[in-house]
Design a protein around this motif. Structure first.
Motif, mmCIF file in Angstrom:
data_model
loop_
_atom_site.group_PDB
_atom_site.id
_atom_site.type_symbol
_atom_site.label_atom_id
_atom_site.label_comp_id
_atom_site.label_asym_id
_atom_site.label_seq_id
_atom_site.Cartn_x
_atom_site.Cartn_y
_atom_site.Cartn_z
ATOM 1 N N ILE A 90 -3.514 9.077 8.596
ATOM 2 C CA ILE A 90 -4.210 8.180 7.673
ATOM 3 C C ILE A 90 -3.743 6.730 7.778
ATOM 4 N N TYR A 100 -9.876 4.881 2.821
ATOM 5 C CA TYR A 100 -9.407 6.255 2.645
ATOM 6 C C TYR A 100 -8.950 6.441 1.218
ATOM 7 N N PHE A 165 -5.524 5.209 -0.535
ATOM 8 C CA PHE A 165 -4.372 5.831 0.113
ATOM 9 C C PHE A 165 -3.102 5.025 -0.129
#
Length: 170
Positions: A90, A100, A165
């Motif tokens: 990620i 994300y 994220f």
């Protein structure tokens, strides 16, 4: 209709505005990732060029004004595979331009999101990603005449329920 090979890859080169992925499984068992997951679990350092071609794809879309967004449903404690995603996968995707979001449902068992992974391209094309319980992908299925309002609603719910994220703390 099942998608494979070049036909499947074309969706990632041909979308015009947006690509959204809902990831609901806690473990994926993908043969192409087996060695890197094994290396991660063994404590090896992430290779410098890890996922470079995917990052180039993300950057190219971002430069052209197309968005790539993902919402990952997680439950704590994170599985080894989810830890691999969070530490190796990620961060590079986000740095390349992917939005994300993390949707932690640990304390929300009634979250109203499906138990079905899917890609939504240009808010009009839905592809189900079907998996066995162990995370092995069975197939990719292009839906004919999907109920777009349902998929758009799940996308919106995931994005409203998620946190970026960079803000998620395990």
């Amino acid at each position: 209709m099942l998608l494979d090979g070049h036909e499947w890859q074309a969706y990632f080169s041909d979308f015009k505005r947006s690509a959204f992925r809902l990831e609901v499984h806690q473990t994926y068992t993908m043969p192409a990732e087996a060695s890197t997951v094994r290396d991660f679990l063994a404590g090896a350092p992430r290779p410098a060029d890890f996922n470079a071609s995917w990052h180039r794809t993300i950057r190219d879309h971002a430069a052209a004004g197309r968005t790539m967004t993902r919402a990952k449903v997680v439950r704590r404690p994170l599985t080894p595979y989810s830890r691999y995603l969070f530490e190796w996968c990620i961060p590079g995707n986000v740095a390349a331009g992917e939005d994300y979001q993390v949707v932690d449902v640990t304390e929300r068992p009634d979250h109203d999101l499906p138990e079905q992974d899917f890609w939504l391209f240009d808010e009009s094309v839905v592809v189900h990603l079907n998996y066995r319980p162990d995370g092995t992908q069975i197939n990719r299925e292009l839906l004919q005449d999907p109920d777009l309002a349902t998929y758009l609603g799940w996308r919106d719910l995931a994005l409203e329920s998620g946190v970026p994220f960079s803000a998620y703390r395990t």
